[in-house]
Motif scaffolding. Structure first.
Motif, PDB file in Angstrom:
ATOM      1  N   PRO A  27       9.161  -1.976   6.481  1.00 41.94           N
ATOM      2  CA  PRO A  27       7.773  -2.135   6.016  1.00 41.94           C
ATOM      3  C   PRO A  27       7.161  -0.855   5.466  1.00 41.94           C
ATOM      4  N   ARG A  28       7.802   0.288   5.711  1.00 35.87           N
ATOM      5  CA  ARG A  28       7.294   1.543   5.171  1.00 35.87           C
ATOM      6  C   ARG A  28       7.731   1.766   3.728  1.00 35.87           C
ATOM      7  N   MET A  29       8.631   0.924   3.233  1.00 35.67           N
ATOM      8  CA  MET A  29       9.114   1.065   1.864  1.00 35.67           C
ATOM      9  C   MET A  29       8.114   0.411   0.919  1.00 35.67           C
ATOM     10  N   THR A  30       7.632   1.171  -0.036  1.00 29.02           N
ATOM     11  CA  THR A  30       6.574   0.685  -0.918  1.00 29.02           C
ATOM     12  C   THR A  30       7.111  -0.161  -2.063  1.00 29.02           C
ATOM     13  N   SER A  31       8.153   0.333  -2.738  1.00 28.78           N
ATOM     14  CA  SER A  31       8.618  -0.348  -3.945  1.00 28.78           C
ATOM     15  C   SER A  31      10.059   0.042  -4.236  1.00 28.78           C
ATOM     16  N   ALA A  32      10.738  -0.815  -4.996  1.00 29.33           N
ATOM     17  CA  ALA A  32      12.089  -0.532  -5.470  1.00 29.33           C
ATOM     18  C   ALA A  32      12.065  -0.507  -6.992  1.00 29.33           C
ATOM     19  N   LEU A  33      12.564   0.573  -7.563  1.00 29.03           N
ATOM     20  CA  LEU A  33      12.624   0.724  -9.019  1.00 29.03           C
ATOM     21  C   LEU A  33      13.891   0.085  -9.553  1.00 29.03           C
ATOM     22  N   ILE A  34      13.746  -0.766 -10.547  1.00 27.46           N
ATOM     23  CA  ILE A  34      14.914  -1.339 -11.193  1.00 27.46           C
ATOM     24  C   ILE A  34      14.990  -0.843 -12.632  1.00 27.46           C
ATOM     25  N   GLY A  35      16.200  -0.797 -13.158  1.00 25.38           N
ATOM     26  CA  GLY A  35      16.410  -0.635 -14.585  1.00 25.38           C
ATOM     27  C   GLY A  35      16.819  -1.984 -15.134  1.00 25.38           C
ATOM     28  N   ALA A  36      16.755  -2.150 -16.422  1.00 21.75           N
ATOM     29  CA  ALA A  36      17.132  -3.435 -17.014  1.00 21.75           C
ATOM     30  C   ALA A  36      17.568  -3.232 -18.449  1.00 21.75           C
ATOM     31  N   SER A  37      18.481  -4.087 -18.874  1.00 26.51           N
ATOM     32  CA  SER A  37      18.885  -4.106 -20.281  1.00 26.51           C
ATOM     33  C   SER A  37      18.564  -5.446 -20.927  1.00 26.51           C
ATOM     34  N   ARG A  72       0.838  -1.197   0.000  1.00 25.36           N
ATOM     35  CA  ARG A  72       0.000   0.000   0.000  1.00 25.36           C
ATOM     36  C   ARG A  72       0.877   1.253   0.000  1.00 25.36           C
ATOM     37  N   VAL A  73       0.441   2.256  -0.751  1.00 26.83           N
ATOM     38  CA  VAL A  73       1.170   3.520  -0.850  1.00 26.83           C
ATOM     39  C   VAL A  73       0.705   4.446   0.265  1.00 26.83           C
ATOM     40  N   GLY A  74       1.477   4.498   1.347  1.00 29.94           N
ATOM     41  CA  GLY A  74       1.117   5.381   2.452  1.00 29.94           C
ATOM     42  C   GLY A  74      -0.287   5.110   2.943  1.00 29.94           C
ATOM     43  N   THR A  89      -3.226   5.484   1.464  1.00 28.14           N
ATOM     44  CA  THR A  89      -4.087   5.595   0.283  1.00 28.14           C
ATOM     45  C   THR A  89      -4.656   4.222  -0.040  1.00 28.14           C
ATOM     46  N   GLY A  90      -5.506   4.182  -1.049  1.00 23.24           N
ATOM     47  CA  GLY A  90      -6.040   2.921  -1.522  1.00 23.24           C
ATOM     48  C   GLY A  90      -5.191   2.283  -2.602  1.00 23.24           C
ATOM     49  N   LEU A  91      -4.102   2.957  -3.007  1.00 26.88           N
ATOM     50  CA  LEU A  91      -3.281   2.482  -4.120  1.00 26.88           C
ATOM     51  C   LEU A  91      -2.245   1.467  -3.654  1.00 26.88           C
ATOM     52  N   LEU A  92      -2.067   0.420  -4.442  1.00 22.87           N
ATOM     53  CA  LEU A  92      -1.037  -0.584  -4.204  1.00 22.87           C
ATOM     54  C   LEU A  92      -0.024  -0.535  -5.345  1.00 22.87           C
ATOM     55  N   LEU A  93       1.258  -0.706  -4.999  1.00 23.40           N
ATOM     56  CA  LEU A  93       2.304  -0.819  -6.013  1.00 23.40           C
ATOM     57  C   LEU A  93       3.012  -2.151  -5.846  1.00 23.40           C
ATOM     58  N   PRO A  94       3.513  -2.711  -6.945  1.00 20.64           N
ATOM     59  CA  PRO A  94       4.321  -3.925  -6.822  1.00 20.64           C
ATOM     60  C   PRO A  94       5.610  -3.610  -6.080  1.00 20.64           C
ATOM     61  N   ALA A  95       6.125  -4.581  -5.325  1.00 23.72           N
ATOM     62  CA  ALA A  95       7.357  -4.349  -4.572  1.00 23.72           C
ATOM     63  C   ALA A  95       8.530  -4.060  -5.497  1.00 23.72           C
ATOM     64  N   ILE A  96       8.485  -4.589  -6.707  1.00 28.89           N
ATOM     65  CA  ILE A  96       9.471  -4.282  -7.738  1.00 28.89           C
ATOM     66  C   ILE A  96       8.765  -3.556  -8.869  1.00 28.89           C
TER      67      ILE A  96
END
Length: 335
Positions: A289-299, A17-19, A21-28
């Motif tokens: 547990p307060r961390m919503t998601s981690a952004l990765i880059g990829a090639s 959950r994002v803070g 809010t009702g929004l969910l983000l994937p952990a990755i």
């Protein structure tokens, strides 16, 4: 061949959950900062987006200046939205940002109302979208009243061009001020996107997560792998195709013998956990547990698969965290 998303796409991914809010983000989440511009192979870029979504990565993060050249990542993603992802738009979270230099002249960067609204209009055209799910102020602008910057975000959400608003690269104090202004306008900021990794721990020194928790905001970190430094990519030297050879974002001086010896030690700890170093680095930034998601880059597709596999082991013992702290030195990347 017509793309059809995997029926199993939601079975493995963890959603947070994002803070408040009702929004969910994937952990990755998948960021399109590099490798999705004009110099990328369309077939490879499409394959990475397909595989990400098939693995439950519903969030694709962009900015106006991503490429290279600036704007080209959004143009590419527009082809995905118009084509393969069109049937799945309501399953996607698409974010973009404005703040860094995008076009010449006094209105092409920073935090003015003029720039933010014009930039988002351009981004929507490039991505062939009516709205984005999250729009960010990409950096704090000391020369523009914060009321103007946050007021522009409020107007953007009210106009329907974005569902939610966020900030990126703001300090804890700047975040608190921005959240207060936004709350007063009736459009709360829901998320912050800072840089954070085992080698850049400024958010801890700044108590940023404490501030975001107080303000009801989520947190999604960028550069958790420090452009490959926190992987096995440089443990045996610098490959000829490395980003170090052609990018001003990652300098060869960072890959000193001292720094790489610490990375090697972290790699050994990761192996003891049954993970690659990249997987442990992602698990480490997600340990709070307060961390919503981690952004990765990829090639390549395999990097996305490796990142998602990090979610199989997100638990650390106290001894593991102590051992990691001995080598995860804040500021290692400063030259």
């Amino acid at each position: 061949m017509v793309y059809a998303a995997a029926a199993s796409r939601y079975e493995r991914m963890k959603y947070n959950r994002v803070g408040r809010t009702g929004l969910l983000l994937p952990a990755i989440s998948l960021g399109l900062w590099h490798n999705f511009g004009h110099d990328g192979k369309a077939e490879t870029m499409r394959a990475m987006c397909h595989r990400a979504f098939d693995l439950g990565i519903t969030h694709f993060d962009l900015a106006n200046n991503y490429g290279p050249p600036p704007g080209s990542a959004e143009e590419f993603f527009g082809t995905m939205i118009e084509g393969d992802f069109k049937p799945y738009r309501d399953e996607l979270i698409v974010s973009t940002k404005a703040g860094w230099r995008m076009w010449p002249g006094p209105y092409g960067e920073f935090g003015s109302r003029k720039y933010l609204i014009a930039s988002l209009d351009q981004s929507l055209r490039r991505m062939k979208l009516d709205y984005v799910d999250i729009f960010y102020s990409h950096r704090f602008d000391a020369d523009t009243p914060l009321e103007e910057t946050i007021g522009a975000l409020d107007s953007i959400v009210r106009s329907g061009k974005a569902l939610y608003a966020g900030i990126s690269n703001y300090s804890a104090e700047q975040s608190r001020r921005a959240a207060e202004i936004a709350r007063g306008l009736g459009t709360p900021l829901i998320i912050h996107q800072p840089r954070y990794s085992m080698l850049d721990r400024w958010t801890e020194r700044d108590s940023l997560l404490d501030t975001l928790e107080d303000e009801g905001m989520g947190c999604i970190v960028f550069s958790p792998l420090e452009q490959g430094v926190l992987s096995d990519r440089y443990l045996k030297g610098i490959p000829s195709d490395s980003r170090v050879r052609h990018s001003h974002f990652l300098q060869e001086s960072v890959l000193s013998a001292e720094n790489l010896s610490r990375v090697a030690a972290l790699n050994t700890i990761a192996a003891g956990r049954g993970q690659t170093l990249a997987q442990m680095a992602l698990a480490w930034v997600l340990r709070d547990p307060r961390m919503t998601s981690a952004l990765i880059g990829a090639s390549r597709v395999s990097q996305i698969e490796d990142a998602v596999a990090a979610l199989d082991n997100l638990t650390f013992t106290e001894q593991e965290l102590t051992d990691i702290d001995a080598y995860a030195i804040d500021g290692m990347l400063k030259r």
